[in-house]
Enzyme design. Structure first.
Site, PDB file in Angstrom:
ATOM      1  N   LYS A 122       0.730  -1.411  -0.069  1.00  0.00           N
ATOM      2  CA  LYS A 122      -0.100  -0.203   0.288  1.00  0.00           C
ATOM      3  C   LYS A 122       0.952   1.620  -0.196  1.00  0.00           C
ATOM      4  O   LYS A 122       1.565   1.798   0.840  1.00  0.00           O
ATOM      5  CB  LYS A 122      -0.981   0.024   1.032  1.00  0.00           C
ATOM      6  N   ARG A 192       0.524  -5.416   2.921  1.00  0.00           N
ATOM      7  CA  ARG A 192      -0.052  -5.734   3.684  1.00  0.00           C
ATOM      8  C   ARG A 192      -0.755  -7.103   3.636  1.00  0.00           C
ATOM      9  O   ARG A 192      -0.842  -7.858   2.306  1.00  0.00           O
ATOM     10  CB  ARG A 192      -1.232  -4.873   3.956  1.00  0.00           C
ATOM     11  N   ASP A 269     -16.075  -0.269  -1.586  1.00  0.00           N
ATOM     12  CA  ASP A 269     -15.335  -0.697  -1.795  1.00  0.00           C
ATOM     13  C   ASP A 269     -14.171  -0.685  -0.406  1.00  0.00           C
ATOM     14  O   ASP A 269     -13.764  -1.130  -1.050  1.00  0.00           O
ATOM     15  CB  ASP A 269     -14.415   0.530  -2.772  1.00  0.00           C
ATOM     16  N   ASP A 279      -8.689  -1.400   5.019  1.00  0.00           N
ATOM     17  CA  ASP A 279      -7.686  -0.174   4.683  1.00  0.00           C
ATOM     18  C   ASP A 279      -8.675   0.850   5.285  1.00  0.00           C
ATOM     19  O   ASP A 279      -9.839   1.703   6.009  1.00  0.00           O
ATOM     20  CB  ASP A 279      -9.431   0.061   3.351  1.00  0.00           C
TER      21      ASP A 279
END
Length: 521
Positions: A122, A192, A269, A279
């Site tokens: 990320k 991650r 999402d 997230d």
């Protein structure tokens, strides 16, 4: 570092035929190949030996130059074909169309001890889904994701995991509060890990485009790979998939409510098809118990994603997933049955969870009223959620109202406000609580143990994360390590870390990063 030569996602699903890394609408494909951006001067901040062990990565490999290069994007691991996933989403209740992995790049899969994991960077640079953004991440958001995903795991909450966090050596321009004051910050990247990063929006995008062929392929892959208990891909199987996703989503949100976690941006999402917390952006933990609190500055006006509304948003998001899957079934009733079950199950599971928090094992006709009165009373004056429920385990059946107040007064932010009407209401509730405890057959000590396994002593408060960020910004990673160690045992007393069992300090009340955060955080 070797990845699986047969990556289940890329080998089972259609690839974007265009290889150029240009921002565009991607049709008929579940992913696009995307190479991580080379970083200027990578430096490891921290790595999780525990997560590495889960992946079969040795301590020697974890500390190697090769590991650092692969997990900061400067080297492609063996068998790795990096890619970004295509998905859409409803953002703040509105359909946003194609979104996709705008700053996340999947490196591939790794199988160890019969578990298949997807590893992802990320903040690794632009992809075809980056729209107008740069695909990068900064130190503050990366530290928050790294620490929180591991903290959530040890709280017993379904979540993605984190393997490492590193500086990139690059400078990244960000407008922290979206107020027209951008500035350069230190770039960072988090690696991650999850069985899959599929989201509700992964299915919505194809249904919205009436691309039912790709939708069917994706749903069939999802069932075969992650829901082996569903024996066939059929209309019945699709409903069973939706039912399982709804159950897992509810379980996750009940856990959020239990510990006072507020996700902050529950767009479709950002909802995992596996029921994982995913997230970590503008999340936060309740300091003072407030059902109307949201940590997200973007959500400040309407508070769509406030703490008390998270179960309702989970249901709303499931409605959108049901709409996406409907063309494969063409019968609304079974979806409606699942959604109705979610509502009914939530009511039952929430009460059960709250009874666990206050230590009630038996059933009494007045329990619902007792819980409702507690939620109201907690908001009369600012009362710290974590401290209150943890110290409630100190209450015994033989306590008086005054002795109970002494045991929980640490949880009040402004003790001088505990007077007159506020004091009287608290006394009324504690009198009811003591009488209710006296109906329990469980001994005080056994009840306290059970409560302390439900109510964590330590959570990652925003000010704690900010302190770690500030030190890391100066290349001092000691506080990242300290919090990482602390949060591995959130239900234990850990007297050496007692200083973290405290209310948010007053200096952090309105400080950027310690109260509300933006999505750029």
């Amino acid at each position: 570092m070797k990845f699986e030569p047969q990556d289940s996602f890329t080998h089972s699903l259609p690839q974007d035929p265009i290889l150029e890394n240009t921002r565009r609408q991607v049709s008929g494909a579940c992913y696009s190949l995307a190479t991580p951006k080379r970083t200027a001067k990578p430096e490891l901040i921290h790595s999780s030996e525990e997560m590495a062990s889960e992946l079969g990565i040795s301590d020697e490999e974890l500390k190697s130059t090769s590991f650092l290069e692969i997990f900061t994007g400067n080297k492609i691991g063996e068998n790795s074909r990096p890619y970004a996933m295509c998905y859409g989403g409803h953002q703040f209740g509105n359909w946003a169309g194609q979104l996709g992995d705008g700053r996340a790049i999947n490196l591939g899969e790794k199988v160890y001890n019969d578990k298949r994991w997807t590893l992802q960077l990320k903040g690794a640079g632009e992809t075809p889904y980056s729209r107008t953004a740069d695909g990068l991440a900064v130190l503050r958001s990366s530290v928050r994701e790294y620490l929180c995903s591991e903290a959530m795991y040890h709280l017993g909450i379904p979540t993605t995991r984190a393997l490492s966090i590193a500086f990139t050596g690059d400078q990244v321009l960000r407008d922290v509060l979206y107020n027209g004051n951008p500035d350069y910050e230190k770039g960072a990247v988090v690696s991650r890990v999850a069985p899959s990063f599929l989201r509700f929006g992964s299915y919505e995008i194809f249904s919205s485009r009436q691309d039912y062929k790709t939708l069917t392929t994706l749903v069939d892959y999802t069932i075969a790979q992650f829901f082996p208990e569903i024996k066939d891909s059929s209309k019945e199987g699709y409903i069973q998939l939706f039912k399982t996703v709804a159950e897992r989503t509810l379980e996750m949100i009940i856990h959020w409510q239990r510990v006072g976690f507020v996700h902050g941006v529950m767009n479709t999402d950002n909802m995992s098809i596996l029921g994982l917390t995913i997230d970590y952006g503008p999340y936060g933990w309740l300091e003072g118990y407030d059902e109307g609190w949201t940590p997200n500055t973007t959500d400040r006006q309407h508070k769509r994603y406030r703490y008390g509304n998270q179960p309702n948003i989970g249901l709303w998001n499931l409605y959108q997933l049901a709409n996406a899957l409907y063309p494969l079934v063409e019968d609304a009733e079974p979806f409606e049955d699942v959604l109705e079950a979610y509502k009914n199950d939530y009511a039952v599971k929430y009460v059960a969870m709250m009874k666990d928090k206050i230590g009630l094992s038996s059933t009494d006709d007045g329990d619902a009223d007792l819980l409702s009165a507690l939620e109201t009373t907690l908001q009369i004056i600012e009362t710290d959620m974590t401290l209150f429920f943890r110290n409630l385990s100190l209450v015994t059946k033989n306590d008086t109202v005054d002795s109970v107040l002494a045991k929980i007064e640490i949880s009040f932010y402004t003790l001088e406000e505990l007077k007159d009407d506020a004091l009287e209401k608290w006394k009324i509730w504690f009198d009811l609580y003591i009488k209710r405890l006296q109906k329990e057959t469980t001994a005080d000590e056994a009840r306290a143990l059970k409560m302390n396994a439900t109510n964590p002593k330590y959570v990652l408060r925003n000010y704690m994360a900010q302190l770690a960020i500030d030190k890391a910004d100066e290349k001092d990673y000691s506080l990242v390590e300290e919090l990482y160690t602390l949060l591995k045992h959130p239900y234990d007393e850990q007297p050496e870390f007692e200083k973290w069992f405290a209310k948010r300090p007053e200096w952090a009340r309105n400080k950027v990063g310690c109260s509300m955060l933006s999505c750029s955080s």
